[in-house]
Design an enzyme around this catalytic site. Structure first.
Site, short mmCIF file in Angstrom:
data_model
loop_
_atom_site.label_atom_id
_atom_site.label_comp_id
_atom_site.label_asym_id
_atom_site.label_seq_id
_atom_site.Cartn_x
_atom_site.Cartn_y
_atom_site.Cartn_z
N HIS A 267 4.10 -8.25 9.67
CA HIS A 267 5.43 -8.38 9.12
C HIS A 267 6.15 -7.13 9.64
CE1 HIS A 267 3.29 -5.61 6.27
NE2 HIS A 267 4.64 -5.25 5.89
N GLU B 127 0.31 5.70 3.11
CA GLU B 127 0.61 5.18 2.00
C GLU B 127 -0.05 5.98 0.78
OE1 GLU B 127 0.32 0.32 1.88
OE2 GLU B 127 -1.15 1.10 3.08
N HIS C 141 -0.07 -3.24 12.67
CA HIS C 141 1.36 -2.62 12.66
C HIS C 141 1.21 -1.45 13.62
CE1 HIS C 141 1.17 -5.30 9.22
NE2 HIS C 141 0.73 -4.63 8.57
C1 BG6 Z 1 -0.21 -4.84 4.92
C2 BG6 Z 1 -1.39 -4.24 4.73
O1 BG6 Z 1 -0.14 -5.34 6.02
O2 BG6 Z 1 0.77 -3.78 5.02
C3 BG6 Z 1 -1.52 -3.29 3.32
O3 BG6 Z 1 -2.57 -5.30 4.57
C4 BG6 Z 1 -0.32 -2.46 3.49
O4 BG6 Z 1 -2.65 -2.77 3.00
C5 BG6 Z 1 0.89 -3.17 3.73
O5 BG6 Z 1 -0.26 -1.88 2.20
C6 BG6 Z 1 1.79 -2.03 4.00
O6 BG6 Z 1 3.23 -2.71 4.29
P1 BG6 Z 1 4.48 -1.93 3.97
O7 BG6 Z 1 5.49 -3.19 4.51
O8 BG6 Z 1 4.51 -1.58 2.55
O9 BG6 Z 1 4.43 -0.89 5.11
#
Ligand code: BG6
Length: 507
Positions: free
Chosen positions: A204, A242, A266
């Protein structure tokens, strides 16, 4: 043609008193649509794992937001499919709750009157995905697997046994497999039945506006390409921090860990976008080729170039946070890493000798995803920058803020006004909110739309996924020791040793 925005969302005021819909009034009209997309062709959406966390927090709100923008298919159902025994009405009611908490807009009653009846639900043991498909109204469908990796093979078998391969596109969520061997096995299973153009592997991060902007920033401006290499760049840092812990997902997270959860996908995708060569054309094939090429030049990470950590109890913003081992569902003896720092090297002409430092962790002091490009210092120091730490003197750096407070800033030295020559780093800054007066859309909206539209540009190709596993496999085979770090700190001290005489960018 401009995207057909759902007209009802422009209206103000109504009485709302039926199930789950608040009596809410928009105070302002929605901004006019500025894009020219059309709704995807008519199709049904089968949401496997429809009662799970991802569907609830991201996918259902994204469906609603796409609907308001006139970007859902004009015809077709949203067929929820999961193990839980529930019914259409409850599924719809829960969907309204998801929308209220997860959508960018409020829940418009008139929009929901139109969209809500398109939501139906099939419990898995009532007749399997074959029954779900019977609720379909269109020859074409998107099957979205919003389920953990271990559950994927069985659902793929179900799809095949029920003759649903033709007319389907499949969306898969990361992590794709568990390591190189299982990713390969999953891939073999997929390719036995589906062609590559039916498979949409989601990361994503690639749907985030700020991540897509990395390509535009690099290849839409002649300026950066001149300095985007070992000639001018000292090192690059990628931070995905995070402040949340593993929390309610701990049972799932404990099998995965930070390396598989964030780095394999990511972080390596960010690295690929930052380091790739300019593509010949802006097409899915050309971009995916360049992304894979740079990952192939990435040297497999040795255990001595990685630091693993696990959070212990601590404080974040004055609030006490429990340690990872105290999270519900985590075994007392768990060695799962909640923090990873890595030093990576790319063996090609552009990047040889330029380290890429990646760090990610849960329960760090704040939520920030950013890239720091640190340029070399001037070869000769003409002025003393008195009183500044070494890190501050390395003033030329570019910070690409992926989230929050999205934007890009460039630091450079300026003369401090006064009779003497003293220098200080100053900042030039672009902020999305100020320049475009809008908040970026959710990544899942874009990705869901593209999958329904059959556009593979922002999805991962199989060779790219396998190479990412290959690069990290030495760490899976021989994991480094897991160091404790207190919640609310920037990870274990060993990560500072890893970066050596450079310094992690502070926030
Ligand atoms: C997800 C992970 O792919 O991405 C999560 O499984 C994480 O652990 C999340 O919290 C973070 O996504 P974003 O869009 O909030 O940076």
């Amino acid at each position: 043609m401009t995207g057909v925005r759902w007209e009802g969302a422009q209206t103000t005021g109504w009485d709302a008193d039926h199930d789950g819909v608040e009596d809410a009034r928009p105070t302002t009209a929605l901004p006019a649509s500025s894009f020219t997309l059309r709704p995807p062709v008519d199709q049904d959406l089968i949401l496997v794992g429809a009662t799970g966390d991802l569907a609830r927090r991201k996918l259902i709100p994204a469906i609603y937001d796409l609907f308001l923008d006139g970007l859902m298919p004009n015809n077709g159902r949203i067929i929820g499919y999961a193990r839980e025994e529930t019914d259409d009405e409850t599924f719809r009611l829960r969907a309204t709750n998801s929308i209220r908490s997860g959508s960018r807009r409020m829940l418009f009653e008139e929009a929901w009157k139109e969209l809500g009846p398109r939501f139906v639900y099939v419990a898995r043991n009532r007749g399997g995905i074959g029954l779900a498909a019977k609720y379909a109204t269109q020859p074409q469908r998107l099957i979205y697997l919003a389920i953990p990796p271990a559950a994927v093979p069985a659902v793929l078998d179900e799809i095949r046994e029920n003759d649903l391969i033709e007319g389907s596109r499949i969306v898969l969520e990361k992590p794709f497999g568990f390591d190189l061997a299982s990713a390969q096995a999953l891939d073999d299973q997929l390719r036995q039945h589906f062609s590559e153009d039916q498979i949409f592997r989601i990361d994503h991060y690639l749907g985030k506006e700020t991540v897509q902007n990395i390509a535009v920033f690099r290849f839409g401006n002649a300026l950066w390409e001149r300095v985007w290499s070992r000639d001018a760049i000292d090192h690059i840092q990628i931070t995905v921090a995070e402040s949340i812990g593993a929390g309610g997902r701990a049972a799932f997270y404990d099998d995965v860990g930070a390396l598989r959860d964030i780095v394999q996908n990511h972080a390596l995708q960010l690295l690929a976008l930052l380091a790739m060569e300019p593509p010949a054309r802006f097409t899915a094939a050309a971009l995916r080729d360049e992304s894979s090429r740079v990952l192939h030049a990435l040297r497999p990470i040795r255990p001595e170039d990685a630091v693993f950590g696990q959070y212990t109890a601590g404080n974040i913003d004055g609030t006490r946070a429990r340690g990872y081992l105290e999270e519900t569902g985590v075994p007392e003896t768990s060695r799962t890493e909640t923090y990873v720092a890595i030093r990576a090297e790319i063996d090609n002409w552009r990047w040889a000798g330029v380290p890429f430092f990646i760090r990610t962790g849960k329960r760090l002091p704040s939520r920030v995803t950013e890239v720091l490009v640190s340029f070399r210092e001037p070869p000769v120091a003409l002025w003393e920058s008195a009183g500044l730490e070494a890190q501050e003197r390395r003033s030329n750096h570019l910070v690409i803020r992926i989230q929050p407070d999205e934007g890009i800033s460039l630091m450079f030295n300026a003369k401090v006004p006064g009779p003497e020559i003293a220098t200080r780093p100053v900042q030039m800054r672009f902020r999305y909110g100020e320049s475009f007066m809008t908040e970026p859309a959710e990544a899942y909206e874009r990705l869901l739309y593209d999958a329904m539209d059959g556009d593979p540009m922002l999805f991962l190709r199989q060779d790219n996924v396998l190479r990412s596993w290959e690069v990290l496999q030495p760490l899976l085979d021989d994991p480094p020791p897991v160091h404790p770090y207190a919640a609310g700190t920037w990870g274990p001290p060993a990560a500072d040793e890893l970066i050596g005489d450079r310094t992690w960018h502070t926030h």
